[in-house]
Design a protein around this motif. Structure first.
Motif, mmCIF file in Angstrom:
data_model
loop_
_atom_site.group_PDB
_atom_site.id
_atom_site.type_symbol
_atom_site.label_atom_id
_atom_site.label_comp_id
_atom_site.label_asym_id
_atom_site.label_seq_id
_atom_site.Cartn_x
_atom_site.Cartn_y
_atom_site.Cartn_z
ATOM 1 N N ASP A 189 4.297 4.572 -8.712
ATOM 2 C CA ASP A 189 3.496 3.716 -7.833
ATOM 3 C C ASP A 189 3.297 2.338 -8.451
ATOM 4 O O ASP A 189 3.326 1.316 -7.762
ATOM 5 C CB ASP A 189 2.150 4.391 -7.560
ATOM 6 N N VAL A 190 3.107 2.296 -9.779
ATOM 7 C CA VAL A 190 2.954 0.999 -10.454
ATOM 8 C C VAL A 190 4.234 0.181 -10.353
ATOM 9 O O VAL A 190 4.209 -1.035 -10.092
ATOM 10 C CB VAL A 190 2.555 1.236 -11.925
ATOM 11 N N LEU A 191 5.382 0.841 -10.563
ATOM 12 C CA LEU A 191 6.656 0.114 -10.449
ATOM 13 C C LEU A 191 6.882 -0.399 -9.037
ATOM 14 O O LEU A 191 7.391 -1.516 -8.840
ATOM 15 C CB LEU A 191 7.808 1.041 -10.852
ATOM 16 N N LYS A 192 6.491 0.390 -8.027
ATOM 17 C CA LYS A 192 6.674 -0.046 -6.649
ATOM 18 C C LYS A 192 5.832 -1.268 -6.335
ATOM 19 O O LYS A 192 6.283 -2.223 -5.693
ATOM 20 C CB LYS A 192 6.318 1.107 -5.713
ATOM 21 N N ARG A 193 4.580 -1.269 -6.818
ATOM 22 C CA ARG A 193 3.718 -2.440 -6.586
ATOM 23 C C ARG A 193 4.216 -3.661 -7.347
ATOM 24 O O ARG A 193 4.073 -4.801 -6.887
ATOM 25 C CB ARG A 193 2.285 -2.110 -7.002
ATOM 26 N N ALA A 194 4.815 -3.429 -8.538
ATOM 27 C CA ALA A 194 5.325 -4.558 -9.316
ATOM 28 C C ALA A 194 6.491 -5.234 -8.605
ATOM 29 O O ALA A 194 6.634 -6.464 -8.653
ATOM 30 C CB ALA A 194 5.756 -4.075 -10.704
ATOM 31 N N THR A 209 5.199 -7.526 -5.788
ATOM 32 C CA THR A 209 4.431 -8.718 -6.186
ATOM 33 C C THR A 209 5.254 -9.651 -7.078
ATOM 34 O O THR A 209 4.700 -10.335 -7.929
ATOM 35 C CB THR A 209 3.154 -8.281 -6.913
ATOM 36 N N ALA A 229 2.008 8.347 -10.692
ATOM 37 C CA ALA A 229 1.242 7.119 -10.903
ATOM 38 C C ALA A 229 2.133 6.001 -11.444
ATOM 39 O O ALA A 229 2.011 4.834 -11.038
ATOM 40 C CB ALA A 229 0.081 7.393 -11.858
ATOM 41 N N TRP A 230 3.055 6.330 -12.368
ATOM 42 C CA TRP A 230 3.966 5.329 -12.920
ATOM 43 C C TRP A 230 4.928 4.794 -11.862
ATOM 44 O O TRP A 230 5.192 3.587 -11.808
ATOM 45 C CB TRP A 230 4.730 5.946 -14.081
#
Length: 289
Positions: free
Chosen positions: A201-206, A209, A198-199
């Motif tokens: 995935d958050v870094l990838k989306r950051a 964007t 999950a972490w």
């Protein structure tokens, strides 16, 4: 209880009524009822009451088969199972078979087969043993019966042990508790690997964007025109590419090029080329004295 005692007990429980004797009418107290019929109290015994012969059956000793009966007779008399006295055991066995033949002939057929085997073993033990070729002594006629009895006893003891284990819906019941789903929080079952994924995935989306911020940089064309004139005063000719050395970022280079074009427009500088694809040179414009 032995078969003789069982037969005697069954005989004692049977009472033959006298056909000529009159049956006195049984009177009961007004408050005491003899029985209840469809919920209504019955104050006297009916005179036309008929009880079928097989309505009541008493089983003093229940056995699961001929081996079970034979093992019961041996253990009750404390006989050595490896040295069975066939005469006594066969006599007791036959007495029990005679009793069950009077009530259930189909059940007695299974026991009669074992009785025939006991009689055969007894007769073989009475006859002189014959020596066979290769054997010094003939085998014991009871060996096969002893083997079957020992195996049956082991299985029976194992069945008792299994039966002693608590069973669902026999020894205990499974409790059922109805709880509203809204009052019980349903926590997700996660582990460290799920948290790590999950972490990531958050870094990838950051990274996807990210915002590109453009800052405004004020550049003066006049200042760059002055800089070009100063650079040309110290040299007679300057190559076009050397004129942009040390300018830095793209916006500065663009403004510097626009400043050069403004100087050429005002005829303050000259841009010359000797032949096609030859180097381009920039110099100050010639002004007559």
């Amino acid at each position: 209880m032995s078969p003789d005692a069982a037969a005697g007990a069954l005989a004692d429980t049977v009472v033959e009524p006298d056909a000529g004797a009159a049956v006195p009418e049984q009177q009961a107290a007004p408050d005491a009822a003899v029985a209840r019929l469809y919920g209504e109290p019955l104050l006297r015994m009916p005179t036309d009451l008929f009880i079928p012969p097989d309505a009541l059956e008493i089983f003093l000793d229940a056995f699961e088969g001929p081996l079970d009966l034979l093992l019961y007779l041996i253990r009750r008399q404390n006989f050595n199972i490896l040295d069975i006295p066939m005469a006594q055991v066969t006599l007791q066995y036959l007495k029990y078979v005679d009793q069950i033949r009077l009530h259930n002939l189909e059940l007695a057929a299974e026991y009669l087969l074992m009785a025939a085997m006991l009689i055969e073993i007894k007769s073989r033990m009475l006859l002189p043993q014959r020596k066979t070729e290769g054997d010094d002594e003939a085998g014991d006629p009871r060996a096969e019966l002893v083997r079957r009895l020992l195996e049956y006893e082991q299985i029976k003891l194992a069945a008792y042990d299994l039966n002693a284990v608590p069973q669902l819906d026999r020894d205990f019941i499974r409790p059922q508790l109805f709880v509203e789903q809204s009052s019980v929080p349903a926590w997700p079952d996660v582990d460290a690997g799920d948290l790590q994924r999950a972490w990531m995935d958050v870094l990838k989306r950051a990274k996807l964007t990210q915002h590109h911020r453009i800052s405004r940089q004020e550049l003066s064309v006049r200042e760059h025109m002055t800089s070009i004139l100063r650079q040309l005063q110290s040299a007679r000719f300057v190559e076009f590419a050397d004129l942009f050395d040390g300018q830095g970022s793209v916006p500065i280079v663009v403004v510097h090029f626009v400043a050069m074009l403004e100087l050429a427009k005002e005829t303050l500088i000259e841009i010359t080329q000797a032949e096609p694809f030859a180097p381009i040179y920039v110099r100050l414009a010639y002004s007559p004295a």
